[in-house]
Design a protein around this motif. Structure first.
Motif, PDB file in Angstrom:
ATOM      1  N   ILE A   1       0.727  -1.079  -0.022  1.00  0.00           N
ATOM      2  CA  ILE A   1      -0.161   0.131  -0.118  1.00  0.00           C
ATOM      3  C   ILE A   1       0.982   1.511  -0.062  1.00  0.00           C
ATOM      4  O   ILE A   1       0.647   2.309   0.501  1.00  0.00           O
ATOM      5  CB  ILE A   1      -0.979   0.067   1.134  1.00  0.00           C
ATOM      6  CG1 ILE A   1      -0.213  -0.062   2.599  1.00  0.00           C
ATOM      7  CG2 ILE A   1      -1.895  -0.760   1.183  1.00  0.00           C
ATOM      8  CD1 ILE A   1      -0.898   0.241   3.677  1.00  0.00           C
ATOM      9  N   ALA A   2       1.995   1.219  -0.745  1.00  0.00           N
ATOM     10  CA  ALA A   2       2.597   2.432  -0.934  1.00  0.00           C
ATOM     11  C   ALA A   2       1.731   3.726  -0.991  1.00  0.00           C
ATOM     12  O   ALA A   2       0.975   3.854  -1.801  1.00  0.00           O
ATOM     13  CB  ALA A   2       3.607   2.271  -2.087  1.00  0.00           C
ATOM     14  N   THR A   3       2.119   4.934  -0.298  1.00  0.00           N
ATOM     15  CA  THR A   3       1.607   6.102  -0.566  1.00  0.00           C
ATOM     16  C   THR A   3       2.581   6.784  -1.560  1.00  0.00           C
ATOM     17  O   THR A   3       3.621   6.859  -1.225  1.00  0.00           O
ATOM     18  CB  THR A   3       1.372   7.018   0.826  1.00  0.00           C
ATOM     19  OG1 THR A   3       0.631   6.259   1.624  1.00  0.00           O
ATOM     20  CG2 THR A   3       0.853   8.466   0.285  1.00  0.00           C
ATOM     21  N   THR A   4       1.736   6.983  -2.673  1.00  0.00           N
ATOM     22  CA  THR A   4       2.664   7.500  -3.613  1.00  0.00           C
ATOM     23  C   THR A   4       2.787   8.979  -3.955  1.00  0.00           C
ATOM     24  O   THR A   4       1.754   9.624  -3.602  1.00  0.00           O
ATOM     25  CB  THR A   4       2.098   7.016  -5.149  1.00  0.00           C
ATOM     26  OG1 THR A   4       0.857   7.364  -5.282  1.00  0.00           O
ATOM     27  CG2 THR A   4       2.278   5.329  -5.254  1.00  0.00           C
TER      28      THR A   4
ATOM     29  N   ASN B   1       7.817   7.812  -5.675  1.00  0.00           N
ATOM     30  CA  ASN B   1       7.167   6.950  -6.155  1.00  0.00           C
ATOM     31  C   ASN B   1       7.720   5.612  -6.658  1.00  0.00           C
ATOM     32  O   ASN B   1       8.022   5.576  -7.891  1.00  0.00           O
ATOM     33  CB  ASN B   1       6.144   7.223  -7.143  1.00  0.00           C
ATOM     34  CG  ASN B   1       4.920   6.542  -7.659  1.00  0.00           C
ATOM     35  OD1 ASN B   1       5.103   5.307  -7.101  1.00  0.00           O
ATOM     36  ND2 ASN B   1       4.056   6.903  -8.035  1.00  0.00           N
TER      37      ASN B   1
ATOM     38  N   GLU C   1      13.573   9.357   4.161  1.00  0.00           N
ATOM     39  CA  GLU C   1      12.654   9.532   5.254  1.00  0.00           C
ATOM     40  C   GLU C   1      13.281   9.531   6.707  1.00  0.00           C
ATOM     41  O   GLU C   1      13.160  10.156   7.243  1.00  0.00           O
ATOM     42  CB  GLU C   1      11.617   8.270   5.050  1.00  0.00           C
ATOM     43  CG  GLU C   1      10.292   8.510   5.781  1.00  0.00           C
ATOM     44  CD  GLU C   1       9.392   9.730   5.286  1.00  0.00           C
ATOM     45  OE1 GLU C   1       9.522  10.752   5.802  1.00  0.00           O
ATOM     46  OE2 GLU C   1       8.936   9.843   4.381  1.00  0.00           O
TER      47      GLU C   1
ATOM     48  N   VAL D   1       9.425   3.580  12.308  1.00  0.00           N
ATOM     49  CA  VAL D   1       9.580   4.134  10.948  1.00  0.00           C
ATOM     50  C   VAL D   1      10.155   3.210   9.780  1.00  0.00           C
ATOM     51  O   VAL D   1       9.865   3.367   8.584  1.00  0.00           O
ATOM     52  CB  VAL D   1      10.405   5.196  11.105  1.00  0.00           C
ATOM     53  CG1 VAL D   1      11.912   5.103  11.396  1.00  0.00           C
ATOM     54  CG2 VAL D   1      10.500   6.374  10.003  1.00  0.00           C
TER      55      VAL D   1
ATOM     56  N   LEU E   1       9.244   0.068   9.482  1.00  0.00           N
ATOM     57  CA  LEU E   1       8.322  -0.947   9.153  1.00  0.00           C
ATOM     58  C   LEU E   1       7.098  -0.363   8.566  1.00  0.00           C
ATOM     59  O   LEU E   1       6.047  -1.105   8.248  1.00  0.00           O
ATOM     60  CB  LEU E   1       7.890  -1.582  10.388  1.00  0.00           C
ATOM     61  CG  LEU E   1       9.038  -2.723  10.807  1.00  0.00           C
ATOM     62  CD1 LEU E   1       9.357  -2.919  12.321  1.00  0.00           C
ATOM     63  CD2 LEU E   1       8.804  -3.859  10.350  1.00  0.00           C
ATOM     64  N   SER E   2       6.889   0.842   8.278  1.00  0.00           N
ATOM     65  CA  SER E   2       5.762   1.553   7.908  1.00  0.00           C
ATOM     66  C   SER E   2       5.504   1.111   6.442  1.00  0.00           C
ATOM     67  O   SER E   2       6.314   1.394   5.360  1.00  0.00           O
ATOM     68  CB  SER E   2       5.755   3.070   8.063  1.00  0.00           C
ATOM     69  OG  SER E   2       4.561   3.409   7.470  1.00  0.00           O
ATOM     70  N   PRO E   3       4.370   0.260   6.134  1.00  0.00           N
ATOM     71  CA  PRO E   3       4.074  -0.217   4.750  1.00  0.00           C
ATOM     72  C   PRO E   3       3.780   0.743   3.795  1.00  0.00           C
ATOM     73  O   PRO E   3       3.777   0.329   2.472  1.00  0.00           O
ATOM     74  CB  PRO E   3       2.965  -1.263   4.880  1.00  0.00           C
ATOM     75  CG  PRO E   3       2.378  -0.679   6.224  1.00  0.00           C
ATOM     76  CD  PRO E   3       3.385  -0.177   6.959  1.00  0.00           C
ATOM     77  N   THR E   4       3.236   2.051   4.068  1.00  0.00           N
ATOM     78  CA  THR E   4       3.058   3.042   3.070  1.00  0.00           C
ATOM     79  C   THR E   4       4.600   3.676   2.460  1.00  0.00           C
ATOM     80  O   THR E   4       4.595   3.974   1.500  1.00  0.00           O
ATOM     81  CB  THR E   4       2.384   4.280   3.554  1.00  0.00           C
ATOM     82  OG1 THR E   4       3.069   4.829   4.866  1.00  0.00           O
ATOM     83  CG2 THR E   4       1.087   3.719   4.143  1.00  0.00           C
ATOM     84  N   ARG E   5       5.719   3.466   3.253  1.00  0.00           N
ATOM     85  CA  ARG E   5       6.887   3.988   2.663  1.00  0.00           C
ATOM     86  C   ARG E   5       7.882   2.934   2.353  1.00  0.00           C
ATOM     87  O   ARG E   5       8.640   3.124   1.575  1.00  0.00           O
ATOM     88  CB  ARG E   5       7.451   4.680   3.966  1.00  0.00           C
ATOM     89  CG  ARG E   5       6.767   6.090   4.240  1.00  0.00           C
ATOM     90  CD  ARG E   5       6.526   7.028   3.272  1.00  0.00           C
ATOM     91  NE  ARG E   5       6.281   8.253   3.947  1.00  0.00           N
ATOM     92  CZ  ARG E   5       4.859   8.479   3.746  1.00  0.00           C
ATOM     93  NH1 ARG E   5       4.011   7.731   3.101  1.00  0.00           N
ATOM     94  NH2 ARG E   5       4.358   9.759   4.020  1.00  0.00           N
TER      95      ARG E   5
END
Ligand code: SF4
Ligand code: SF4
Lengths: 333, 539
Positions: A62-65, A82, A96, A280, A282-286
Motif C-alpha cells: 500500500i505505498a503512498t505515492t 514513487n 525518510e 519508521v 516498518l511503515s508499509p506506506t513507505r
C-alpha cells in the motif's frame, strides 16, 4: 493541561528520587541495579515490539505515492517518491529516516475568509527543529561513548572536536548541547502553544519531552556547573559495561540524577511512542515499492475460497431478459 | 438537506479547540453530517450481522448484546492480520503534521476530523484493551473504555473520512488514516453499524454487476441510447459488442459512466475512440462495475467484487483488460487486485495493437488504464485530434485522490488533456498532484443525505477551483474518476459556479477527427460547437 501537569510532576519526582537517595547511601542502587534493570527492559522490550510488528503479515502493498509512477518510457518517473524497485524504495526510506522527507513537505493551513481564499503556506519549522533535536541527540549519545571506551576511538574525539569548535568557556561548550535544548524546547512549546497540537497531546506526549529536557539540563549542570569528577564517573561506567560494577566515592549527586533519568528513559522507551524509532522502518506506506501491477505481491492469508458471484449464476438469474435484449448467453433457455 | 449557508459563510470556519478534552465531547448527529444506515434486507442479502431498522439520531442503536466482545475479538483478529494496523496503532507521536491536511477538518473545523484524532478514536481503545501500560495508567496514557458512545463516535468520524490518504503523505511515519478507517469500518460492520450507500451498491454489484442494480437488458438499452446519440452527433453508427468471446480486450469502467451525466459523455468518448481505432474490444454487463464498493466495507467484499474482472476475462478468453476512468477502481486494481485475485496467467501482457507498445508496468495484472493507452496513441501520432472542437474551454485538471496517492498517475492524463484542449491551467501547486484535495465524496460518501458535509469538505478543492476560475478564466474541470464526475458538478455549482465538469475521454471524443467524416456541429453534450451558432436550426 492535565497531561502537561502530570507529566511535569512525574519527571520532577523521578529527578528528586536519586538526588535524595544517592546521598542517603543508595548510590549502589542507582549506580548498578537500576541501570542493569533499565537496559534489560529496554533491550527485551524493544526486540519484543519489533518482532511483534515484523511477524505480523502485511497483507497488501500500500505505498503512498508521492509523485509520478513508473509508466511509459517517455514519462519521467519520480523515482524516490514513487519507487518501483527495491533500490529506489531503499533511497525513499533513507530520505525518510535520515532527512525527514515527509515532514519537509509540511504545509500550514492559512484560511482567510475575508479574502475569500484558503492557502497552504510551506511550514518547515517542525522539520527543522525535529531534525535539530534528533541529530543533536544522536551526537550527544555518540559523544558519551568516551565514558566506556578505552582508548577513546578517533571518530568520537573527532565528533567532540567539531562539536566544541567555538571553544567557549571552561569546560568548552558543546554546540549540540545548545541545539539539543533548543530542539526539545521548541517541540515542547509547540505542544503547549499550538492549540491543535495541544488538544491532541496526552501526558504520554509531554512526559518524554520533560524527561529528555531534564536529562539535558542535569547533564549540562554536571558538566558546566558542578564540574563533576569525570575520572570517577568513567570508572563507574566501565565497571558497569564490563560487569564488574564499582561505586567510586566523590561522585556528585547530580550525576546520579542524570544517570537515573537516562535509565528511566531506557525502561520507558519500548512501551511508548518513542518506539517510532523502530516503527519508521516498518511503515508499509513507505517501505514498499509501487510495483503492484508489475509483480505479484503475496498476502499469506489470502483466502482462495472467496469467489465472485459467478457468471453462470448471473446468467441463470437474467437469462430470459438477456436473450430478449439480444445479449449472448452461454446456455440457451 | 437542510438549507446550506452561502460559501462566504461556510468559509468562515472556527478552528478553535473546545474547552473539554476530546474524550468528553460526544458526537451530535444532525441531518447532513451522517449517512443513512444500511437497510435490513440489504444486510440480509450480504449475510452481514444484525440487520434491523435503526436511526443514528436516536439513543438506542440496537447493538447486539455481545457487541463488546465482537469488537474486541475483531480488533484482535485485525491486529494479527494487518501489520499496517499494528504499526499505525503504536508509532504515532501526535506531532500534528497531519492535522490540517484533511479536507473535512479544513471545511468543518471539527478537531475530530484531524486525521490524528480520527485515528486516536481507535487507538484509545487499542491502548485500553491491548496494552499493559495504558491499561494501568488509563486516560493519562490516552486509553479509554469501550462504551456505546465510542461506537457512535466511530460511526460519525469513520464515515466522515473519504480514505483519500492526503494525511498519509505528510506523516513522518506514513501513517495512513485511510487504512485505519477501512479497518474501523470492518469492525463496525461486525455489529451492524454501517451505511446504506455502501452496502446497497455492494449488493447490487454482486447480483447485477453494477452498483445501481441495472439489469443486463436495461444496461444494453442505455448503451443503445448512447449509440443513437453518437449517431446524431457524428453521423457514425458505432457498434459496441457485449460478452463477445475471443475478443482481444475486455473493457471495464465504472457504471456511473453509463448512467448519469456527465459520465455518459465520457462513455460516448470511449465508444468513439474504440470505433476510431477499430479496436477488438468487448463489454460485459456481468463485470460492468469498475468501482469497488466492497473496498469501503471489508477485505472480503473487496476481493469478491474485484474477482469478477478476472473471472469474466477468463470466460471470454480475452488477452488483457483495459479499465476506464475511475478512482477507487484504480486504487484497488493497482494495489490489491493481483494480490487478491491473481495470478492472471490466463491473460497476456498488454500490448497496444495500434502502436505495438508493451505495457510493462502492467505485466503481472495484465490490466492497463485507458488513459495510458490513449497517451501512448497520441505520442505515436495515431490520433487525429482537432483542439478547436473544444475551443472556448479553459481547462484545469482535478487529480483524483486514489489515482494520485495510490498510484501516482499525474503526467499521462495531463498529456492527453493538453492535446485535446487549447488552454490548460493547473490549480495552485499545493492543491494538485500528490497534494490534491478530495472531492469530498470518496469511500461511499457521495450520497444525497451527506451533501452538506460533503460541500463543507469540498472547501479546499472548491476554493482552488474558484481561484483559477477568477484568475485565468477556467471554465472546465476535467478528471478521471466517476465519483468526481458525480460530486464535482455539485461542488462546482456551490464553490465555483459556472465551471463544467468533464471526464477526459469526453474531450478526446469531441476532438477526434474521423477519416471522411461529416462536419460536426455539436459536441458530445449536443451543444453547438463554437463558431457554429444556430446551426441546429438550419438542419
Ligand atoms: S503526522 Fe503521523 S505521527 Fe504526526 S500526528 Fe499525524 S499520524 Fe501521528
Ligand atoms: S484519509 Fe483523507 S479524509 Fe481520511 S483522515 Fe486522511 S485526509 Fe482526512
Amino acid at each position: 493541561m492535565a497531561g502537561l501537569v502530570t507529566a511535569l510532576l512525574a519527571v520532577a519526582a523521578l529527578a528528586a528520587l536519586p538526588a535524595l537517595g544517592a546521598g542517603a547511601g543508595m548510590a549502589k542502587v542507582f549506580g548498578t541495579i537500576v541501570p542493569y534493570v533499565a537496559v534489560a527492559i529496554f533491550v527485551a522490550g524493544f526486540i519484543k515490539k519489533v518482532i511483534g510488528w515484523a511477524s505480523t503479515p502485511q497483507p497488501f502493498s500500500i505505498a503512498t505515492t508521492g509523485g509520478q509512477q513508473y509508466s511509459l518510457p517517455w514519462v519521467k518517473q519520480a523515482k524516490f517518491d514513487n519507487p518501483s524497485t527495491p533500490g529506489q524504495t531503499f533511497i525513499r526510506m533513507a530520505l525518510e529516516v535520515l532527512c525527514f522527507r515527509s515532514l519537509f513537505r509540511n504545509t500550514k493551513l492559512d484560511n482567510r475568509p475575508e479574502e475569500g481564499r484558503v492557502a497552504y503556506g510551506s511550514d518547515k519549522s517542525l522539520w527543522l527543529f525535529s531534525l535539530m533535536f534528533h541529530y543533536s541527540f544522536l551526537i550527544v549519545f555518540i559523544r558519551h561513548f568516551r565514558f566506556f571506551l578505552e582508548p577513546v576511538p578517533m571518530v568520537i574525539t573527532g565528533v567532540e572536536f567539531v562539536d566544541s569548535i567555538l571553544q567557549i568557556g571552561v569546560p568548552t561548550l558543546y554546540l549540540t548541547d545548545v541545539f539539543f535544548v533548543v530542539g526539545v524546547t521548541f517541540l515542547l512549546a509547540r505542544r503547549i502553544y499550538d492549540p491543535k497540537v495541544n488538544y491532541i497531546s496526552l501526558a504520554s506526549d509531554f512526559f518524554p519531552l520533560f524527561l529528555i529536557l531534564a536529562i539535558a539540563l542535569s547533564g549540562i549542570y554536571m558538566r558546566y556547573f558542578a564540574k563533576v569528577d569525570v575520572i570517577a564517573i568513567k570508572q563507574l561506567v566501565i565497571g558497569l559495561v564490563s560487569f564488574k560494577p564499582v561505586i567510586p566515592p566523590n561522585i556528585d549527586w547530580s550525576f546520579y540524577m542524570h544517570f537515573f533519568l537516562v535509565c528511566v528513559l531506557w525502561a520507558y522507551f519500548p512501551f511508548s511512542k518513542l518506539m517510532h524509532l523502530g516503527g519508521v522502518f516498518l511503515s508499509p506506506t513507505r517501505n514498499l515499492p509501487n510495483n503492484t501491477r508489475m509483480e505479484r505481491y503475496i498476502n499469506p492469508w489470502n483466502d482462495p475460497s472467496i469467489k465472485p458471484h459467478s457468471y453462470a449464476d448471473y446468467e441463470d438469474d437474467f437469462r430470459e431478459k438477456m436473450i430478449e435484449a439480444g445479449l449472448p448467453v452461454d446456455k440457451e433457455a | 438537506m437542510s438549507k446550506m449557508a452561502p460559501p462566504e459563510e461556510v468559509m468562515n470556519v472556527n478552528y478553535s479547540t473546545p474547552a473539554e478534552p476530546w474524550m468528553d465531547v460526544k458526537p451530535e448527529f444532525k441531518l447532513g453530517n451522517y449517512s443513512y444506515p444500511g437497510k435490513p434486507d440489504v444486510l440480509k442479502y450480504l449475510g452481514l450481522p444484525n440487520p434491523r431498522d435503526w436511526n443514528p439520531e436516536e439513543e438506542d442503536w440496537k447493538l447486539p448484546p455481545d457487541w463488546r466482545e465482537i469488537i474486541t475479538d475483531g480488533f484482535r483478529e485485525l491486529l494479527k492480520k494487518y501489520r499496517s494496523l499494528k504499526v499505525f496503532m503504536d508509532v504515532c507521536v501526535r506531532c500534528g503534521a497531519c492535522a490540517d491536511k484533511c479536507h473535512f477538518y479544513i471545511g468543518s473545523g471539527d478537531p475530530k476530523n484531524m486525521p490524528v484524532l480520527r485515528a486516536e478514536l481507535l487507538r484509545s481503545i487499542y491502548r485500553g484493551e491491548f496494552t499493559v501500560a495504558a491499561k494501568i495508567l488509563g486516560k493519562l496514557a490516552g486509553a479509554r473504555k469501550l462504551e456505546e458512545d465510542v461506537i457512535k463516535e466511530w460511526f460519525m468520524y469513520f464515515y466522515q473520512c473519504t480514505q483519500c490518504r492526503r494525511c498519509s503523505l505528510y506523516c513522518p511515519y506514513g501513517i495512513d488514516t485511510a487504512e485505519i478507517t477501512f479497518l474501523a469500518r470492518d469492525l463496525m460492520n461486525r455489529i451492524g453499524v454501517n451505511i446504506n450507500w455502501i452496502l446497497e451498491p455492494v449488493a447490487n454489484c454482486n447480483r447485477t454487476g453494477n452498483h445501481l442494480g441495472i439489469q443486463p437488458h436495461a444496461f444494453k438499452d442505455m448503451m443503445d441510447f448512447l449509440v443513437d446519440d453518437i449517431e446524431t452527433i457524428t453521423g457514425r453508427r458505432v457498434e459496441p459488442t457485449f460478452h463477445r468471446k475471443g475478443a482481444e480486450i475486455l473493457f471495464i469502467t465504472p457504471s456511473g459512466d453509463i448512467f448519469a451525466e456527465p459520465g455518459i459523455y465520457t462513455f460516448m468518448g470511449y465508444l468513439l475512440l474504440f470505433d476510431y481505432l477499430d479496436l477488438d474490444v468487448t463489454w460485459s454487463t456481468y463485470a460492468s462495475e469498475g468501482g469497488n464498493f466492497g473496498s469501503f466495507t471489508n477485505d472480503k467484499w473487496m476481493k469478491k467484487l474485484n474477482a469478477k474482472m478476472y473471472h469474466e476475462a477468463q470466460r471470454l478468453g480475452v488477452k488483457y483488460i483495459i479499465g476506464g476512468e475511475c478512482g477507487h477502481m484504480w486504487r484497488v486494481l493497482n494495489q490489491f487486485m493481483d494480490t487478491m485475485n491473481g495470478p492472471a496467467d490466463f491473460l497476456e501482457v498488454p500490448k497496444s495493437p495500434i502502436t505495438g507498445t508493451v505495457f510493462n508496468n502492467a505485466k503481472s495484472t495484465k490490466m492497463i488504464h485507458l488513459v495510458e493507452f490513449t497517451a501512448d496513441l497520441i505520442k505515436n501520432n495515431k490520433l487525429k485530434l482537432d483542439k478547436s472542437r473544444n475551443a472556448g474551454i479553459v481547462a484545469t485538471w482535478h487529480d483524483s485522490c486514489n489515482t494520485s496517492r495510490g498510484m501516482g498517475f499525474f503526467d499521462e492524463p495531463r498529456y492527453v488533456l493538453q492535446n485535446v484542449v487549447e488552454k490548460f491551467v493547473d490549480m495552485p501547486s499545493q492543491t494538485i498532484r500528490e497534494q490534491t484535495f478530495c472531492c469530498g465524496g470518496g469511500a461511499g460518501l457521495n450520497n444525497g443525505e451527506f451533501t452538506e458535509m460533503r460541500l463543507r469538505g469540498g472547501l479546499p478543492r472548491g476554493n482552488a477551483l474558484n481561484y483559477v476560475q477568477e484568475k485565468f478564466g477556467v471554465n472546465t474541470m476535467s478528471c478521471i474518476c466517476a465519483i468526481d464526475r458525480a460530486t464535482l458538478p455539485g461542488l462546482a455549482d456551490y464553490w465555483a459556479p459556472g465551471v463544467t465538469v468533464t471526464g477526459l475521454h469526453e474531450l478526446v471524443g469531441n476532438a477526434l477527427v474521423f477519416e471522411g467524416e461529416e462536419e460536426r456541429t455539436m459536441n458530445l453534450r449536443q451543444e453547438d460547437l463554437p463558431g457554429i451558432e444556430g446551426s441546429e436550426e438550419e438542419e
